[in-house]
Design an enzyme around this catalytic site. Structure first.
Site, PDB file in Angstrom:
ATOM      1  N   ARG A  15       0.841  -1.212   0.000  1.00 50.35           N
ATOM      2  CA  ARG A  15       0.000   0.000   0.000  1.00 50.35           C
ATOM      3  C   ARG A  15       0.875   1.261   0.000  1.00 50.35           C
ATOM      4  O   ARG A  15       0.956   1.975  -0.990  1.00 50.35           O
ATOM      5  CB  ARG A  15      -0.943  -0.040   1.222  1.00 50.35           C
ATOM      6  CG  ARG A  15      -2.070   0.978   1.175  1.00 50.35           C
ATOM      7  CD  ARG A  15      -1.680   2.364   1.605  1.00 50.35           C
ATOM      8  NE  ARG A  15      -1.053   2.421   2.923  1.00 50.35           N
ATOM      9  CZ  ARG A  15      -0.441   3.502   3.384  1.00 50.35           C
ATOM     10  NH1 ARG A  15      -0.374   4.608   2.666  1.00 50.35           N
ATOM     11  NH2 ARG A  15       0.144   3.490   4.576  1.00 50.35           N
ATOM     12  N   ASP A  16       1.569   1.524   1.087  1.00 46.73           N
ATOM     13  CA  ASP A  16       2.334   2.767   1.183  1.00 46.73           C
ATOM     14  C   ASP A  16       3.441   2.777   0.140  1.00 46.73           C
ATOM     15  O   ASP A  16       3.781   3.819  -0.428  1.00 46.73           O
ATOM     16  CB  ASP A  16       2.946   2.884   2.600  1.00 46.73           C
ATOM     17  CG  ASP A  16       3.264   4.315   2.992  1.00 46.73           C
ATOM     18  OD1 ASP A  16       3.202   5.200   2.128  1.00 46.73           O
ATOM     19  OD2 ASP A  16       3.587   4.546   4.174  1.00 46.73           O
ATOM     20  N   HIS A 207       5.939   4.506  12.524  1.00 43.88           N
ATOM     21  CA  HIS A 207       5.868   4.418  11.047  1.00 43.88           C
ATOM     22  C   HIS A 207       6.869   5.438  10.506  1.00 43.88           C
ATOM     23  O   HIS A 207       6.575   6.627  10.413  1.00 43.88           O
ATOM     24  CB  HIS A 207       4.427   4.752  10.634  1.00 43.88           C
ATOM     25  CG  HIS A 207       4.157   4.774   9.164  1.00 43.88           C
ATOM     26  ND1 HIS A 207       3.409   3.816   8.511  1.00 43.88           N
ATOM     27  CD2 HIS A 207       4.489   5.670   8.195  1.00 43.88           C
ATOM     28  CE1 HIS A 207       3.289   4.116   7.235  1.00 43.88           C
ATOM     29  NE2 HIS A 207       3.949   5.241   7.005  1.00 43.88           N
ATOM     30  N   HIS A 209       9.390   6.896   7.664  1.00 40.74           N
ATOM     31  CA  HIS A 209       9.943   6.973   6.309  1.00 40.74           C
ATOM     32  C   HIS A 209      11.431   7.297   6.463  1.00 40.74           C
ATOM     33  O   HIS A 209      11.843   7.911   7.447  1.00 40.74           O
ATOM     34  CB  HIS A 209       9.195   8.028   5.486  1.00 40.74           C
ATOM     35  CG  HIS A 209       7.832   7.549   5.062  1.00 40.74           C
ATOM     36  ND1 HIS A 209       7.573   7.071   3.802  1.00 40.74           N
ATOM     37  CD2 HIS A 209       6.671   7.432   5.748  1.00 40.74           C
ATOM     38  CE1 HIS A 209       6.303   6.696   3.725  1.00 40.74           C
ATOM     39  NE2 HIS A 209       5.724   6.904   4.891  1.00 40.74           N
ATOM     40  N   CYS A 240       5.234   9.028  -0.358  1.00 42.38           N
ATOM     41  CA  CYS A 240       3.869   9.481  -0.143  1.00 42.38           C
ATOM     42  C   CYS A 240       3.526  10.474  -1.242  1.00 42.38           C
ATOM     43  O   CYS A 240       4.260  11.434  -1.461  1.00 42.38           O
ATOM     44  CB  CYS A 240       3.704  10.132   1.228  1.00 42.38           C
ATOM     45  SG  CYS A 240       2.038  10.795   1.448  1.00 42.38           S
ATOM     46  N   ASN A 249       9.169   3.878   3.185  1.00 41.02           N
ATOM     47  CA  ASN A 249       9.304   3.503   4.593  1.00 41.02           C
ATOM     48  C   ASN A 249      10.637   2.810   4.759  1.00 41.02           C
ATOM     49  O   ASN A 249      11.217   2.312   3.799  1.00 41.02           O
ATOM     50  CB  ASN A 249       8.228   2.488   4.969  1.00 41.02           C
ATOM     51  CG  ASN A 249       6.859   3.095   4.961  1.00 41.02           C
ATOM     52  OD1 ASN A 249       6.204   3.113   3.940  1.00 41.02           O
ATOM     53  ND2 ASN A 249       6.450   3.615   6.089  1.00 41.02           N
TER      54      ASN A 249
END
Ligand code: HMG
Ligand code: MG
Length: 301
Positions: A15-16, A207, A209, A240, A249
């Protein structure tokens, strides 16, 4: 605080990671990645998101992806849902858990989900109510916890206020997102100390990055502050779409290597994870963003 015996990794690469790849990724490739991650023993896999395809075209077709994956018994398959429309789609697709996402800064909230922080929290209320009815757990993300690309510095008190709201609304876990990767271990420790006044340590996740190369150090700092859940992305995929210049990430392989070295159990097979990262990197025709994978690949070349 002593280090935990176990840590849970939430794999956000599908997803990310993929939401920000310019190379188009087919549903078949998304499915293969998720199956590879399940086989490697990832306990939680964020399969995709149910957001407007006009905003994030890479995540269109998440229902086909859910329909096509093999579900490993040890893995939970989750989805990002910004509103009721997304929640209903996620439920139909068979997501076992969903996540709502808010920001600690007004600038990012507007750019990412087109509304203010307080409007976003109001939008999440029916999602939490419907999820409770359906027996589905909801995770809450807070973005820009250590800096915002639009508003600059973000006070820890503002992060704590949004985290407390999401927790009070019923989110079982609050993931603190360093969206642009500017955080450092000192700021991370202070942030967690502040947020844990209002949300228990056991309900917090980190979380990070890795834009400024601080993510592993920030994870170690968070471990020292009692956090036991971390989000990561295989091969360091992504970034993002609403945070220009943000890289992916922290790579899952690098986090597993760090935790293995500390004697902390994750239940993940590092060799299989590296293979999963190599495969998706080849598909995307990009270098593998995991330092551990690159080192191991050289040994085996
Ligand atoms: P909006 O334009 O204000 O919404 O967008 P709207 O309700 O006015 O709807 C506009 C159109 O979108 C309508 O379609 C809706 O049907 C449709 P039209 O009538 O124009 O054809 N729509 C939807 N379509 C599919 N799924 C939905 C959905 N909802 C409305 N769920 C909205 C508001 C929230 C929808 C939009 O801003 C959006 O989709 N944003 C998502 C942005 C996003 O996905 N960002 C990346 C994820 S967050 C992240 O990466 C950070 C994180 O990793 C943590 C960190 O690192 O900090 C989690
Ligand atoms: Mg993120």
């Amino acid at each position: 605080m002593s280090l935990p015996a176990k840590v849970k990794l939430v794999e956000v690469g599908p997803r990310d990671g993929l939401q920000n790849e310019s190379h188009p990724v087919s549903s078949a490739d998304r499915i293969r990645l998720i199956n590879d991650l399940g086989a490697a023993g990832l306990p939680v896999i964020e399969v995709g998101s149910f957001v407007s395809p006009k905003w994030v075209p890479q995540m269109a077709g998440s229902e086909q992806v859910f329909a096509g994956i093999n579900r490993y018994a040890g893995s939970t398959y989750t989805a990002l849902t910004p509103n009721m429309k997304g929640f209903e789609q996620a439920l139909t697709a068979g997501a076992q858990e969903v996540a709502v996402f808010a920001a600690a800064s007004e600038g990012f909230s507007q750019k990412n989900i087109n509304c203010s922080i307080s409007e976003s929290l109001q939008r999440f209320e029916p999602v939490l109510a419907a999820a409770a009815q359906a027996g589905i757990r909801v995770r809450g993300y807070v973005s820009c916890v250590l800096g915002c690309p639009y508003d600059g510095d973000v006070p820890a008190s503002q992060v704590a206020a949004v985290a407390r709201e999401l927790y009070a609304m019923g989110c079982y876990e609050i993931s603190l997102g360093d969206t642009i990767g500017t955080g450092t271990p000192g700021a991370t420790r202070q942030l967690i100390a502040r947020v844990s006044d209002v949300v228990p340590h056991a309900a917090l996740a980190g979380h990070f990055h890795d834009t400024y190369g601080q993510a592993l150090a920030n994870i170690y700092a968070s471990l020292l502050e009692g956090v036991q859940v971390f989000d990561s992305s295989v091969a360091g995929l992504g970034g993002c779409p609403y945070a220009k210049g943000a890289t992916g990430n922290v790579a899952s392989e690098d986090v597993v290597y760090l935790l293995n070295g500390l004697g902390i159990d994750t239940g993940i097979d590092l060799g299989s994870l590296i293979e999963a990262g190599n495969r998706i990197s080849e598909t995307l025709e990009r270098p593998n963003g995991s330092r551990v994978a690159r080192a191991k690949n050289k040994q085996h070349a």
